[in-house]
Design an enzyme around this catalytic site. Sequence first.
Site, PDB file in Angstrom:
ATOM      1  N   LYS A 154       0.861  -1.190   0.000  1.00 17.30           N
ATOM      2  CA  LYS A 154       0.000   0.000   0.000  1.00 17.30           C
ATOM      3  C   LYS A 154       0.893   1.234   0.000  1.00 17.30           C
ATOM      4  O   LYS A 154       1.629   1.500   0.940  1.00 17.30           O
ATOM      5  CB  LYS A 154      -0.940   0.029   1.207  1.00 17.30           C
ATOM      6  CG  LYS A 154      -2.127   0.932   0.914  1.00 17.30           C
ATOM      7  CD  LYS A 154      -2.688   1.727   2.057  1.00 17.30           C
ATOM      8  CE  LYS A 154      -1.928   2.874   2.613  1.00 17.30           C
ATOM      9  NZ  LYS A 154      -1.754   4.074   1.807  1.00 17.30           N
ATOM     10  N   GLU A 195       8.864   0.875  11.560  1.00 19.17           N
ATOM     11  CA  GLU A 195       9.950   1.848  11.358  1.00 19.17           C
ATOM     12  C   GLU A 195       9.309   3.224  11.403  1.00 19.17           C
ATOM     13  O   GLU A 195       8.732   3.685  10.415  1.00 19.17           O
ATOM     14  CB  GLU A 195      10.590   1.624   9.981  1.00 19.17           C
ATOM     15  CG  GLU A 195      11.271   0.280   9.840  1.00 19.17           C
ATOM     16  CD  GLU A 195      12.714   0.303  10.315  1.00 19.17           C
ATOM     17  OE1 GLU A 195      13.119   1.268  10.985  1.00 19.17           O
ATOM     18  OE2 GLU A 195      13.431  -0.655  10.000  1.00 19.17           O
ATOM     19  N   ARG A 217       2.494   8.081  15.109  1.00 21.83           N
ATOM     20  CA  ARG A 217       1.038   8.134  15.347  1.00 21.83           C
ATOM     21  C   ARG A 217       0.319   7.000  14.603  1.00 21.83           C
ATOM     22  O   ARG A 217      -0.423   6.224  15.197  1.00 21.83           O
ATOM     23  CB  ARG A 217       0.481   9.503  14.893  1.00 21.83           C
ATOM     24  CG  ARG A 217      -0.997   9.691  15.160  1.00 21.83           C
ATOM     25  CD  ARG A 217      -1.521  10.990  14.552  1.00 21.83           C
ATOM     26  NE  ARG A 217      -1.547  10.976  13.098  1.00 21.83           N
ATOM     27  CZ  ARG A 217      -2.485  10.379  12.369  1.00 21.83           C
ATOM     28  NH1 ARG A 217      -3.481   9.742  12.957  1.00 21.83           N
ATOM     29  NH2 ARG A 217      -2.437  10.418  11.044  1.00 21.83           N
ATOM     30  N   VAL A 218       0.577   6.874  13.309  1.00 21.49           N
ATOM     31  CA  VAL A 218      -0.116   5.828  12.539  1.00 21.49           C
ATOM     32  C   VAL A 218       0.459   4.442  12.882  1.00 21.49           C
ATOM     33  O   VAL A 218      -0.274   3.455  12.934  1.00 21.49           O
ATOM     34  CB  VAL A 218      -0.053   6.120  11.018  1.00 21.49           C
ATOM     35  CG1 VAL A 218      -0.770   5.018  10.239  1.00 21.49           C
ATOM     36  CG2 VAL A 218      -0.682   7.473  10.698  1.00 21.49           C
ATOM     37  N   CYS A 268      13.726  10.352   7.934  1.00 21.65           N
ATOM     38  CA  CYS A 268      13.485   9.883   9.306  1.00 21.65           C
ATOM     39  C   CYS A 268      14.725  10.035  10.178  1.00 21.65           C
ATOM     40  O   CYS A 268      14.641  10.264  11.369  1.00 21.65           O
ATOM     41  CB  CYS A 268      13.025   8.442   9.287  1.00 21.65           C
ATOM     42  SG  CYS A 268      14.089   7.411   8.276  1.00 21.65           S
ATOM     43  N   GLU A 292       9.263  15.647  16.538  1.00 22.77           N
ATOM     44  CA  GLU A 292       9.866  15.527  15.196  1.00 22.77           C
ATOM     45  C   GLU A 292       9.337  16.678  14.339  1.00 22.77           C
ATOM     46  O   GLU A 292       8.135  16.904  14.267  1.00 22.77           O
ATOM     47  CB  GLU A 292       9.458  14.174  14.587  1.00 22.77           C
ATOM     48  CG  GLU A 292      10.126  13.885  13.265  1.00 22.77           C
ATOM     49  CD  GLU A 292       9.646  12.558  12.650  1.00 22.77           C
ATOM     50  OE1 GLU A 292       8.429  12.290  12.679  1.00 22.77           O
ATOM     51  OE2 GLU A 292      10.487  11.809  12.143  1.00 22.77           O
TER      52      GLU A 292
HETATM   53  N1  LIG Z   1      12.093   4.738  10.729  1.00 18.81           N
HETATM   54  C1  LIG Z   1      12.103   4.763   9.410  1.00 18.81           C
HETATM   55  O1  LIG Z   1      12.758   3.938   8.754  1.00 18.81           O
HETATM   56  C2  LIG Z   1      11.323   5.820   8.680  1.00 18.81           C
HETATM   57  C3  LIG Z   1      11.622   6.077   7.345  1.00 18.81           C
HETATM   58  C4  LIG Z   1      10.923   7.085   6.688  1.00 18.81           C
HETATM   59  C5  LIG Z   1       9.939   7.805   7.330  1.00 18.81           C
HETATM   60  N2  LIG Z   1       9.663   7.546   8.630  1.00 18.81           N
HETATM   61  C6  LIG Z   1       8.666   8.371   9.335  1.00 18.81           C
HETATM   62  O2  LIG Z   1       7.503   8.529   8.520  1.00 18.81           O
HETATM   63  C7  LIG Z   1       6.883   9.776   8.787  1.00 18.81           C
HETATM   64  C8  LIG Z   1       6.608  10.499   7.488  1.00 18.81           C
HETATM   65  O3  LIG Z   1       5.870   9.730   6.608  1.00 18.81           O
HETATM   66  P1  LIG Z   1       4.293   9.916   6.385  1.00 18.81           P
HETATM   67  O4  LIG Z   1       3.911  11.327   6.625  1.00 18.81           O
HETATM   68  O5  LIG Z   1       3.962   9.329   5.064  1.00 18.81           O
HETATM   69  O6  LIG Z   1       3.721   8.995   7.539  1.00 18.81           O
HETATM   70  P2  LIG Z   1       2.224   8.491   7.789  1.00 18.81           P
HETATM   71  O7  LIG Z   1       2.263   7.702   9.034  1.00 18.81           O
HETATM   72  O8  LIG Z   1       1.259   9.602   7.717  1.00 18.81           O
HETATM   73  O9  LIG Z   1       1.909   7.551   6.526  1.00 18.81           O
HETATM   74  C9  LIG Z   1       2.661   6.388   6.264  1.00 18.81           C
HETATM   75  C10 LIG Z   1       1.800   5.427   5.449  1.00 18.81           C
HETATM   76  O10 LIG Z   1       0.677   5.058   6.222  1.00 18.81           O
HETATM   77  C11 LIG Z   1      -0.522   5.271   5.483  1.00 18.81           C
HETATM   78  N3  LIG Z   1      -1.567   5.594   6.447  1.00 18.81           N
HETATM   79  C12 LIG Z   1      -1.844   6.786   7.024  1.00 18.81           C
HETATM   80  N4  LIG Z   1      -2.859   6.633   7.903  1.00 18.81           N
HETATM   81  C13 LIG Z   1      -3.205   5.328   7.879  1.00 18.81           C
HETATM   82  C14 LIG Z   1      -4.173   4.547   8.579  1.00 18.81           C
HETATM   83  N5  LIG Z   1      -4.980   5.075   9.494  1.00 18.81           N
HETATM   84  N6  LIG Z   1      -4.248   3.229   8.299  1.00 18.81           N
HETATM   85  C15 LIG Z   1      -3.418   2.673   7.388  1.00 18.81           C
HETATM   86  N7  LIG Z   1      -2.487   3.353   6.695  1.00 18.81           N
HETATM   87  C16 LIG Z   1      -2.384   4.663   6.943  1.00 18.81           C
HETATM   88  C17 LIG Z   1      -0.176   6.374   4.508  1.00 18.81           C
HETATM   89  O11 LIG Z   1      -1.040   6.341   3.419  1.00 18.81           O
HETATM   90  C18 LIG Z   1       1.250   6.011   4.151  1.00 18.81           C
HETATM   91  O12 LIG Z   1       1.254   5.006   3.173  1.00 18.81           O
HETATM   92  C19 LIG Z   1       7.865  10.506   9.687  1.00 18.81           C
HETATM   93  O13 LIG Z   1       7.417  10.430  11.010  1.00 18.81           O
HETATM   94  C20 LIG Z   1       9.162   9.762   9.510  1.00 18.81           C
HETATM   95  O14 LIG Z   1      10.060   9.866  10.584  1.00 18.81           O
HETATM   96  C21 LIG Z   1      10.328   6.573   9.312  1.00 18.81           C
HETATM   97  O1  LIG Z   2      14.432   7.631   2.824  1.00 18.98           O
HETATM   98  S1  LIG Z   2      15.045   7.623   4.106  1.00 18.98           S
HETATM   99  O2  LIG Z   2      14.116   7.999   5.153  1.00 18.98           O
HETATM  100  O3  LIG Z   2      16.195   8.461   4.082  1.00 18.98           O
HETATM  101  C1  LIG Z   2      15.666   6.043   4.362  1.00 18.98           C
HETATM  102  C2  LIG Z   2      15.394   5.398   5.515  1.00 18.98           C
HETATM  103  C3  LIG Z   2      15.896   4.132   5.714  1.00 18.98           C
HETATM  104  C4  LIG Z   2      16.660   3.531   4.767  1.00 18.98           C
HETATM  105  C5  LIG Z   2      17.240   2.189   5.059  1.00 18.98           C
HETATM  106  O4  LIG Z   2      16.438   1.133   4.666  1.00 18.98           O
HETATM  107  C6  LIG Z   2      16.921   4.174   3.590  1.00 18.98           C
HETATM  108  C7  LIG Z   2      16.415   5.475   3.390  1.00 18.98           C
END
Ligand SMILES: NC(=O)c1ccc[n+]([C@@H]2O[C@H](COP(=O)([O-])OP(=O)(O)OC[C@H]3O[C@@H](n4cnc5c(N)ncnc54)[C@H](O)[C@@H]3O)[C@@H](O)[C@H]2O)c1
Ligand SMILES: O=S(=O)(O)c1ccc(CO)cc1
Length: 483
Positions: free
Chosen positions: A172, A250, A231-232, A284, A379
Amino acid sequence: MKTKLFINDTWSASSDKKSFDRKHPVSGEVVTQCANATVDDAVNAARAAQEAFKSWKAVGPSERRRLLLKVADVMESKTPEFIEVMAKEVGASALWAGFNVHLSANVFREAASLATQIQGETIPTDKADTLSMTLRQPVGPILSIAPWNGTAVLAARAIAYPLVCGNTVVFKGSEFSPGTHALIAKCVQEAGLPAGVLNYLNSSPDRSPDIADALISSKEIRRINFTGSTRVGRIIAQKAAQHLKRCLLELGGKSPLIVLDDADIDAAVKAAVFGSFLFQGQICMSTERLVVDEKIADEFVAKFVEKTKKLSAGDPCVTGDCVIGPMVSSNSGDRINGLLKDAIDKGAKVVCGGMAEGAVMPATILDHVTADMQIYDEETFGPITVVVRCKGEADAIRIANDSVYGLSSGVFGRDVNRALRVGMAIEYGSVHINGSTVQTEAQAPYGGTKATGYGRFDGRAVIDEFTEIKWLTIEPFEQQYPF
Ligand SMILES: NC(=O)c1ccc[n+]([C@@H]2O[C@H](COP(=O)([O-])OP(=O)(O)OC[C@H]3O[C@@H](n4cnc5c(N)ncnc54)[C@H](O)[C@@H]3O)[C@@H](O)[C@H]2O)c1
Ligand SMILES: O=S(=O)(O)c1ccc(CO)cc1
């Protein structure tokens, strides 16, 4: 651009023929019109994944490796298309988009290399004439949910690792990047993976909760991996727990870069600028908190500001390539302005940049940040970072650990033994001594602690996330039983 759902090797409209639009974050122009999946579509995707699992789980490792290596090649050949669609959908610079494709191809190649490394072990047994061993077997269809920011690579890892372990995937994608995520599904299709092994769907935010419910509760989906906000992530983890399904999470971060009093300040500044502002700080593991020894803080901040002011800003769709482009939405600007105002009211000093206007924000540095300010541990996910001044090693450790998150971190210091001591004491999934918080290599385990979630992508650790371990014995017919 128009994108469809990809289920059982067929691109189709959603079952109710509805679509949703992804608009450019600044111009508001429609960039992608995406088929809006229904719960019925999600159920069909899970069924297709279940059907395909019956044969994919039996495909030998050499063939799985060949196919995943092919995906990597196809992705690289489409680098210009990725750069174009990522600029339009998420404001990515060519640097960030190109880097993402490079990382994605690496992920597919690293996953391919694991094909022959999915191994069990033999176990010493007290039973005579018995062979005792473990096997690692595929789990079944996996639900993979990815965000928009590391648009290509975070989708790549959510697809490649389950597949190499013999599972099938329902992916998804994010509503912010439907075109980029569809392009990844196209790469997998072009590489020749069998029907139903990867299924892709996307939906408007109002439909996502029902789709996630339907998939997580379905008998077909066996495990879930989610990359996105804390949150999600909590919602997904709760749903998964209700159905006793294992989940890899993650989530968010507030990665600290510690600058000790003996640091090479110029080297630390370079890492700080790169880590704080690459892709507008929407990574992230972006450097969101600089923990700087007060003895060198003035010099560090002056040099940090000087280098940051030189970063080129613009919109990659309009001005051509630049380091700082627009954020993903004007909501990010409103949210960050609130955090900035709270910090300024409580005594923080803006030493570079300033408020956001809509989705556009200059690279911003806030000095003299303290624990009572929201921005200290929330964040920001934007082109803003904070400096917290500390008094020596123990205080640096205390401040770095004073966070709900635990993703990435960095420690700068010339006394490497001391920097190592600090690195050992802080509670993060990765620590880079004299390096940036922003780094990833597919061969190294990636994940976090605390509210950043649990489980690991990448490295050999990922095998455990996508296999079942089975204890198997072969025993003699003649055995003694107590009754
Ligand atoms: N730890 C990691 O590896 C990592 C990597 C990249 C981003 N992030 C985190 O992701 C966040 C940014 O991404 P975002 O804004 O897309 O996050 P988000 O949580 O809003 O969305 C992530 C995914 O979840 C889906 N989603 C949203 N609400 C949902 C629900 N109620 N049920 C099911 N699916 C749902 C979205 O469509 C999207 O595909 C930041 O907090 C960032 O730190 C973490
Ligand atoms: O796109 S990024 O958030 O920079 C990101 C996060 C994790 C990894 C490792 O799998 C790669 C890129």
